[in-house]
Design an enzyme around this catalytic site. Structure first.
Site, mmCIF file in Angstrom:
data_model
loop_
_atom_site.group_PDB
_atom_site.id
_atom_site.type_symbol
_atom_site.label_atom_id
_atom_site.label_comp_id
_atom_site.label_asym_id
_atom_site.label_seq_id
_atom_site.Cartn_x
_atom_site.Cartn_y
_atom_site.Cartn_z
ATOM 1 N N GLN A 255 8.283 1.848 2.787
ATOM 2 C CA GLN A 255 9.039 1.814 1.535
ATOM 3 C C GLN A 255 9.207 3.277 1.122
ATOM 4 O O GLN A 255 8.266 3.909 0.641
ATOM 5 C CB GLN A 255 8.249 1.034 0.472
ATOM 6 C CG GLN A 255 8.994 0.901 -0.841
ATOM 7 C CD GLN A 255 8.100 0.413 -1.977
ATOM 8 O OE1 GLN A 255 6.886 0.596 -1.944
ATOM 9 N NE2 GLN A 255 8.700 -0.197 -2.979
ATOM 10 N N ARG B 140 -3.200 7.732 -10.838
ATOM 11 C CA ARG B 140 -4.378 7.874 -11.707
ATOM 12 C C ARG B 140 -5.634 8.328 -10.955
ATOM 13 O O ARG B 140 -6.622 8.714 -11.561
ATOM 14 C CB ARG B 140 -4.646 6.544 -12.439
ATOM 15 C CG ARG B 140 -3.652 6.288 -13.559
ATOM 16 C CD ARG B 140 -3.646 4.830 -14.010
ATOM 17 N NE ARG B 140 -2.896 3.973 -13.090
ATOM 18 C CZ ARG B 140 -2.734 2.662 -13.257
ATOM 19 N NH1 ARG B 140 -3.285 2.051 -14.297
ATOM 20 N NH2 ARG B 140 -2.042 1.959 -12.386
ATOM 21 N N GLY C 111 -0.841 -8.030 -15.490
ATOM 22 C CA GLY C 111 0.204 -8.959 -15.897
ATOM 23 C C GLY C 111 -0.442 -10.239 -16.429
ATOM 24 O O GLY C 111 -1.473 -10.670 -15.917
ATOM 25 N N ASN D 120 -2.663 -12.049 -13.746
ATOM 26 C CA ASN D 120 -2.192 -12.067 -12.365
ATOM 27 C C ASN D 120 -3.063 -11.120 -11.552
ATOM 28 O O ASN D 120 -3.193 -9.950 -11.888
ATOM 29 C CB ASN D 120 -0.730 -11.588 -12.352
ATOM 30 C CG ASN D 120 -0.219 -11.345 -10.947
ATOM 31 O OD1 ASN D 120 -0.698 -11.944 -9.995
ATOM 32 N ND2 ASN D 120 0.768 -10.459 -10.832
ATOM 33 N N LYS E 105 -31.636 18.499 18.374
ATOM 34 C CA LYS E 105 -30.176 18.425 18.529
ATOM 35 C C LYS E 105 -29.800 18.236 19.985
ATOM 36 O O LYS E 105 -30.373 18.899 20.848
ATOM 37 C CB LYS E 105 -29.548 19.721 17.994
ATOM 38 C CG LYS E 105 -28.040 19.727 18.051
ATOM 39 C CD LYS E 105 -27.469 21.108 18.310
ATOM 40 C CE LYS E 105 -27.346 21.373 19.788
ATOM 41 N NZ LYS E 105 -26.644 22.637 20.118
ATOM 42 N N ALA F 51 0.828 -1.208 0.000
ATOM 43 C CA ALA F 51 0.000 0.000 0.000
ATOM 44 C C ALA F 51 0.860 1.256 0.000
ATOM 45 O O ALA F 51 0.520 2.259 0.607
ATOM 46 C CB ALA F 51 -0.912 -0.013 1.226
ATOM 47 N N ALA F 52 1.991 1.201 -0.686
ATOM 48 C CA ALA F 52 2.900 2.346 -0.661
ATOM 49 C C ALA F 52 2.700 3.291 -1.835
ATOM 50 O O ALA F 52 3.150 4.426 -1.807
ATOM 51 C CB ALA F 52 4.347 1.862 -0.627
ATOM 52 N N GLY G 91 8.801 -0.436 -7.034
ATOM 53 C CA GLY G 91 8.129 -1.601 -7.601
ATOM 54 C C GLY G 91 7.598 -2.538 -6.529
ATOM 55 O O GLY G 91 7.959 -2.437 -5.351
ATOM 56 N N THR G 92 6.738 -3.467 -6.975
ATOM 57 C CA THR G 92 6.077 -4.367 -6.023
ATOM 58 C C THR G 92 7.069 -5.333 -5.367
ATOM 59 O O THR G 92 6.922 -5.675 -4.192
ATOM 60 C CB THR G 92 4.955 -5.167 -6.717
ATOM 61 O OG1 THR G 92 5.470 -5.728 -7.937
ATOM 62 C CG2 THR G 92 3.759 -4.283 -7.051
HETATM 63 C C1 UD1 Z 1 0.421 -5.383 -10.379
HETATM 64 C C2 UD1 Z 1 1.133 -6.586 -10.957
HETATM 65 C C3 UD1 Z 1 0.330 -7.121 -12.137
HETATM 66 C C4 UD1 Z 1 -1.064 -7.475 -11.679
HETATM 67 C C5 UD1 Z 1 -1.736 -6.287 -10.990
HETATM 68 C C6 UD1 Z 1 -3.009 -6.733 -10.341
HETATM 69 C C7 UD1 Z 1 3.543 -6.230 -10.619
HETATM 70 C C8 UD1 Z 1 4.802 -5.826 -11.244
HETATM 71 N N1 UD1 Z 1 2.459 -6.211 -11.396
HETATM 72 O O1 UD1 Z 1 0.388 -4.378 -11.386
HETATM 73 O O2 UD1 Z 1 0.946 -8.284 -12.655
HETATM 74 O O3 UD1 Z 1 -1.840 -7.897 -12.776
HETATM 75 O O4 UD1 Z 1 -0.901 -5.753 -9.950
HETATM 76 O O5 UD1 Z 1 -3.725 -5.655 -9.804
HETATM 77 O O6 UD1 Z 1 3.523 -6.571 -9.450
HETATM 78 N N2 UD1 Z 1 3.045 -0.816 -4.572
HETATM 79 C C9 UD1 Z 1 3.912 -0.527 -3.546
HETATM 80 N N3 UD1 Z 1 5.162 -0.120 -3.834
HETATM 81 C C10 UD1 Z 1 5.617 0.020 -5.108
HETATM 82 C C11 UD1 Z 1 4.710 -0.281 -6.150
HETATM 83 C C12 UD1 Z 1 3.447 -0.700 -5.854
HETATM 84 O O7 UD1 Z 1 3.560 -0.638 -2.366
HETATM 85 O O8 UD1 Z 1 6.763 0.366 -5.286
HETATM 86 C C13 UD1 Z 1 1.678 -1.241 -4.232
HETATM 87 C C14 UD1 Z 1 0.621 -0.278 -4.721
HETATM 88 O O9 UD1 Z 1 0.329 0.674 -3.707
HETATM 89 C C15 UD1 Z 1 -0.556 -1.189 -4.983
HETATM 90 C C16 UD1 Z 1 0.089 -2.528 -5.339
HETATM 91 O O10 UD1 Z 1 1.426 -2.466 -4.882
HETATM 92 O O11 UD1 Z 1 -1.384 -1.358 -3.844
HETATM 93 C C17 UD1 Z 1 0.065 -2.792 -6.838
HETATM 94 O O12 UD1 Z 1 0.763 -1.759 -7.489
HETATM 95 P P1 UD1 Z 1 0.281 -1.199 -8.879
HETATM 96 O O13 UD1 Z 1 1.198 -0.120 -9.285
HETATM 97 O O14 UD1 Z 1 -1.168 -0.880 -8.830
HETATM 98 O O15 UD1 Z 1 0.560 -2.484 -9.797
HETATM 99 P P2 UD1 Z 1 -0.103 -2.844 -11.161
HETATM 100 O O16 UD1 Z 1 0.512 -2.034 -12.237
HETATM 101 O O17 UD1 Z 1 -1.564 -2.785 -11.022
#
Ligand code: UD1
Ligand code: CA
Length: 453
Positions: free
Chosen positions: A73, A16, A140, A170, A351, A10-11, A78-79
């Site tokens: 983070q 958007r 993905g 995914n 009230k 949730a970082a 990235g995730t």
């Molecule tokens: C991600 C997946 C994608 C999947 C989709 C499902 C990856 C690379 N891709 O893409 O395969 O289909 O979710 O919804 O994992 N977040 C962080 N830190 C970061 C980046 C993201 O905490 O550095 C958190 C975001 O807050 C969010 C979640 O990870 O809650 C997913 O991130 P988001 O950028 O929405 O990923 P997608 O592009 O949707």
């Protein structure tokens, strides 16, 4: 059951959404998105929940409080990088790590239960929850070999045309054995279109190393819809709302029109209550059985008893007893307590007041900062004058008092038990019990006045 922990990502800012509020705190069904995810993790049996925060970290931590642990983070790389931030926190844990995203609020506990059960049953090192999306754009793609074995996950932006044609996606939800997860994360890099450390790469890394990788298909793809925009937020709201209404109907509540009824997740309603169209019931609201609520009403953070009617009215942060009639056109403001068998109607505002059993305020009144006993009758147009421009004062109206129409009760003032107040009075002194208070000019009639004019 084996050990299970949940890591919730949730970082991200949620660019958007075009919002100053972190994306995961946007509400669906009256509850922040990430809270839906935490609740689902609880149902699946997660012993602990670790939330990875970054953008608006204090805000997210403040909202979730003690129900989770937090790791920060600092930069959103990235995730995969996000999950790595939890490595230290999890280093002594020997079990399954369920990774969830804070932006999938439609997730249900039973879906996660199924994922975890199957992950353990097959003895996988990683199990990904997948979905067949009618429109897979943005997700993905799950790439399998001819035998159906999962090979890897390819992000939309990195996929070739053959991969883009796959509509199994995914969901961003996984179970990993802890050791395998963090070992594989060591081998990820950011050589991809987004220059990020992808958690999704762990699947390919483990599969290549012949570690057991498994996939579970979600029964209902809607469970895993990710929210990235306000439009998706609105769509998810609709789904959550329908689910809530279905749950209430299954429990014996009549919903007259599911398209115009808005009921938050935490609301409870007893059986045989009827909710009429264009009604909002929000927050932590409890409504008893056999009530008639609406049409055109809004109730927030309130408790309502049994057999009560509330129509064409707005009530917030108040308590209403059994067999009460509220409305039409009533505003019950915070700290209003209506006892059983009370009647309040036709353009009345109440009230911060107590209204005793069986008392009636039927028309055109303002009752503020008042303690009213039982069986009081308030005549039409009665106003409690509770504010002198500086201080608020209380009005006390004891049991059985009868207040004539168009009375001003200038607080602080007490109308005693069984007392009467003459219509049109402006009462500034206490009225002793059983007596009549009159405070108005006497009428005089001038004979023949009209002819002289
Ligand atoms: C991600 C997946 C994608 C999947 C989709 C499902 C990856 C690379 N891709 O893409 O395969 O289909 O979710 O919804 O994992 N977040 C962080 N830190 C970061 C980046 C993201 O905490 O550095 C958190 C975001 O807050 C969010 C979640 O990870 O809650 C997913 O991130 P988001 O950028 O929405 O990923 P997608 O592009 O949707
Ligand atoms: Ca997403």
């Amino acid at each position: 059951m084996s050990d299970l922990l949940a890591v919730i990502l949730a970082a991200g800012k949620g660019t958007r959404m075009k919002s100053t509020l972190p994306k995961v705190l946007h509400k669906i069904g009256g509850k922040p998105m990430v809270q839906h995810v935490l609740d689902a993790a609880d149902v699946a049996g997660a012993k602990k929940k670790v939330v990875v925060v970054g953008f608006g970290a204090e805000c997210v931590e403040g909202t979730l409080g003690k129900q989770a642990e937090f790791v920060v983070q600092a930069e959103q790389l990235g995730t995969g990088h996000a999950v790595m931030q939890a490595a230290e926190f999890l280093k002594d844990f020997d079990g399954t790590v369920m990774v969830l995203c804070g932006d999938t609020p439609l997730l249900r506990g039973k879906t996660l239960e199924k994922l975890f059960t199957e992950h353990k049953a097959v003895g996988a090192s990683a199990t990904v929850l997948t979905a067949h999306m009618p429109n897979p754009t943005g997700y993905g793609r799950v790439i399998r070999d001819a035998s159906g074995q999962v090979l890897k996950i390819v992000e939309q932006k990195d996929a070739n045309s053959r991969e883009l044609a796959v509509n199994e996606v995914n969901t961003g939800i996984y179970c990993f054995e802890r050791a395998a997860l963090f070992e594989a994360l060591q081998n990820t890099n950011c050589n991809n279109m987004q220059g990020e450390y992808y958690l999704t790469d762990v699947i390919g890394i483990l599969a290549t190393a012949h570690s057991k990788v498994w996939a579970v298909k979600v029964d209902d793809y809607q469970d895993t819809l990710g929210i990235n925009s306000r439009m998706q937020l609105a769509e998810a709201e609709k789904i959550v709302r329908k689910r809530k209404l279905a749950e209430l109907m299954d429990a014996g509540v009549t919903i007259m029109d599911i398209d115009s009824t808005f009921i938050d997740q935490e609301v409870t309603i007893g059986p045989d209550s009827i909710v009429y169209p264009f009604t909002w019931i929000e927050g932590n609201t409890t409504i008893g059985g056999n009530c008639q609520i609406g049409p055109n009403s809004r109730i927030q953070e309130s408790i309502i008893g049994d057999n009560t009617t509330l129509h064409f009215s707005y009530a917030h942060e108040c308590k209403v007893g059994n067999d009460v009639i509220v409305g039409p056109y009533v505003h019950l403001r915070p700290k209003t307590v209506l006892a059983d068998k009370v009647k309040v109607g036709n353009f009345v505002e109440v009230k911060n007041s107590q209204v005793g059993i069986g008392s009636k305020i039927p028309h055109l009144s303002y009752i503020g900062d008042t303690d009213m006993g039982e069986k009081v009758n308030i005549g039409s147009g009665t106003i409690t004058v509770n504010y002198d421009g500086k201080n608020k004062s209380r009005t006390i109206i004891e049991d059985g008092a009868f207040i004539g129409c168009n009375t001003n009760l200038v607080a602080p003032v007490t109308v005693g038990k069984g007392a009467y107040v003459a219509a049109g009075s402006t009462i500034t002194k206490n009225v002793p019990s059983e007596s009549l208070g009159v405070a108005r000019a006497r009428q005089s009639n001038i004979d023949g006045w009209a002819a002289k004019k």
